[in-house]
Design an enzyme around this catalytic site. Sequence first.
Site, PDB file in Angstrom:
ATOM      1  N   HIS A  34     -31.994  -0.486  56.977  1.00 44.03           N
ATOM      2  CA  HIS A  34     -31.818   0.628  56.045  1.00 44.03           C
ATOM      3  C   HIS A  34     -32.454   0.218  54.718  1.00 44.03           C
ATOM      4  O   HIS A  34     -33.041  -0.880  54.605  1.00 44.03           O
ATOM      5  CB  HIS A  34     -30.334   0.982  55.905  1.00 44.03           C
ATOM      6  CG  HIS A  34     -29.456  -0.192  55.608  1.00 44.03           C
ATOM      7  ND1 HIS A  34     -29.551  -0.923  54.434  1.00 44.03           N
ATOM      8  CD2 HIS A  34     -28.483  -0.794  56.345  1.00 44.03           C
ATOM      9  CE1 HIS A  34     -28.668  -1.888  54.461  1.00 44.03           C
ATOM     10  NE2 HIS A  34     -28.011  -1.856  55.611  1.00 44.03           N
ATOM     11  N   HIS A  37     -32.146  -3.351  53.401  1.00 42.23           N
ATOM     12  CA  HIS A  37     -33.044  -4.384  53.942  1.00 42.23           C
ATOM     13  C   HIS A  37     -34.439  -4.260  53.337  1.00 42.23           C
ATOM     14  O   HIS A  37     -35.099  -5.263  53.054  1.00 42.23           O
ATOM     15  CB  HIS A  37     -33.161  -4.249  55.467  1.00 42.23           C
ATOM     16  CG  HIS A  37     -31.869  -4.451  56.197  1.00 42.23           C
ATOM     17  ND1 HIS A  37     -31.185  -3.423  56.787  1.00 42.23           N
ATOM     18  CD2 HIS A  37     -31.146  -5.568  56.433  1.00 42.23           C
ATOM     19  CE1 HIS A  37     -30.092  -3.888  57.372  1.00 42.23           C
ATOM     20  NE2 HIS A  37     -30.036  -5.193  57.170  1.00 42.23           N
ATOM     21  N   LYS A 149     -24.431  -7.714  49.044  1.00 40.26           N
ATOM     22  CA  LYS A 149     -23.319  -6.972  49.667  1.00 40.26           C
ATOM     23  C   LYS A 149     -22.460  -7.921  50.506  1.00 40.26           C
ATOM     24  O   LYS A 149     -21.242  -7.841  50.489  1.00 40.26           O
ATOM     25  CB  LYS A 149     -23.843  -5.838  50.529  1.00 40.26           C
ATOM     26  CG  LYS A 149     -22.713  -4.985  51.013  1.00 40.26           C
ATOM     27  CD  LYS A 149     -23.142  -4.031  52.068  1.00 40.26           C
ATOM     28  CE  LYS A 149     -22.006  -3.809  53.019  1.00 40.26           C
ATOM     29  NZ  LYS A 149     -22.115  -4.560  54.251  1.00 40.26           N
ATOM     30  N   LEU A 184     -24.855   0.460  51.119  1.00 42.78           N
ATOM     31  CA  LEU A 184     -25.552   0.689  52.391  1.00 42.78           C
ATOM     32  C   LEU A 184     -25.170  -0.414  53.370  1.00 42.78           C
ATOM     33  O   LEU A 184     -25.088  -1.584  53.003  1.00 42.78           O
ATOM     34  CB  LEU A 184     -27.067   0.690  52.168  1.00 42.78           C
ATOM     35  CG  LEU A 184     -27.621   1.781  51.252  1.00 42.78           C
ATOM     36  CD1 LEU A 184     -29.154   1.766  51.284  1.00 42.78           C
ATOM     37  CD2 LEU A 184     -27.119   3.161  51.645  1.00 42.78           C
ATOM     38  N   SER A 186     -25.378  -1.269  57.908  1.00 42.98           N
ATOM     39  CA  SER A 186     -25.727  -0.798  59.259  1.00 42.98           C
ATOM     40  C   SER A 186     -24.504  -0.193  59.943  1.00 42.98           C
ATOM     41  O   SER A 186     -24.633   0.579  60.894  1.00 42.98           O
ATOM     42  CB  SER A 186     -26.263  -1.955  60.099  1.00 42.98           C
ATOM     43  OG  SER A 186     -27.352  -2.552  59.438  1.00 42.98           O
ATOM     44  N   ARG A 187     -23.307  -0.551  59.477  1.00 42.17           N
ATOM     45  CA  ARG A 187     -22.082  -0.049  60.124  1.00 42.17           C
ATOM     46  C   ARG A 187     -21.658   1.316  59.589  1.00 42.17           C
ATOM     47  O   ARG A 187     -20.740   1.921  60.155  1.00 42.17           O
ATOM     48  CB  ARG A 187     -20.949  -1.061  59.959  1.00 42.17           C
ATOM     49  CG  ARG A 187     -21.189  -2.346  60.762  1.00 42.17           C
ATOM     50  CD  ARG A 187     -19.984  -3.254  60.767  1.00 42.17           C
ATOM     51  NE  ARG A 187     -20.092  -4.292  61.777  1.00 42.17           N
ATOM     52  CZ  ARG A 187     -20.427  -5.563  61.532  1.00 42.17           C
ATOM     53  NH1 ARG A 187     -20.693  -5.958  60.308  1.00 42.17           N
ATOM     54  NH2 ARG A 187     -20.508  -6.443  62.520  1.00 42.17           N
TER      55      ARG A 187
END
Length: 280
Positions: A34, A37, A149, A184, A186-187
């Site tokens: 996302h 990254h 994060k 943000l 991925s989960r």
Amino acid sequence: MQTTGDLDRLRQAVTAWRSAGQAVALVPTMGALHAGHIALIEAAKRPGTRVVASIFVNPKQFGPAEDLGRYPRREASDARMLNAAGCDLLWAPSVETMYPMGFATNIAVAGVSDGFDGAARPGHFDGVATVVTKLFNQVRPDLAYFGEKDFQQLAVIRRLVADLDMPIEIVGVPTQRDDDGLALSSRNIYLDDDQRARAVALPRALGIAARSIGRGDLVEDALTEARATLIAAGFEIDYVALADAETLAEDPAPDRPRRLLAAARLGTTRLIDNVPIEQG
Ligand code: PAF
């Protein structure tokens, strides 16, 4: 962008760049990329530097009841995003390449790995430290980029690199957020619409608590209020805590760099976030 899962080809590419006097930067990921990254890739792109991104969903950092099986995998779109972002090489090893038959080594970084996510997810940071050590040995980067994060992960990796004299500069990149402030991840795709709307309580509660602590209010009062906000929004809390930004020890002295950290679940989705304490 070259893509390979073959260690010899990776090493040939990196050796050729080094011979040409170029530096090598590594952005380790587990894919499902996302904008967070891509911000790491952007930060890594500097004149005279080649950027390698790795995608490897690392089984060693998932507990038996965790989401390894359903972890999002989007190899083709990830490769397109990396290519568009200007990444030079995608290193995508198989599980067999990373952990061949007989693999027996475990890297544990004591202290900084123990609390917070380390306590909630036993073995998680051993898995991270082990795979990151392997990635560093495979790619031999001069620099490596990680998102803030995963703040405890960043602290673990900084300790690992210092303790093992790895000649790698670790660069932490600020958390990328949606417009409403949700970090943000991925989960986030696991959240349904209602959960997504409620998830914003996490960055908001942390922001309010961090400002209150920065003004000199009682830490415990600020943490209690943040916890109450999260519970009212439907979260189940793993932790909301203030820690030393380097050692992650709790109850840090006010003159130390401090970080407010939280992990909480909405349904089956576990979200983490953290913010710095700015004095005054
Ligand atoms: O942050 C991640 O995506 C992973 O923990 C990492 C650093 C790629 C190791 O598997």
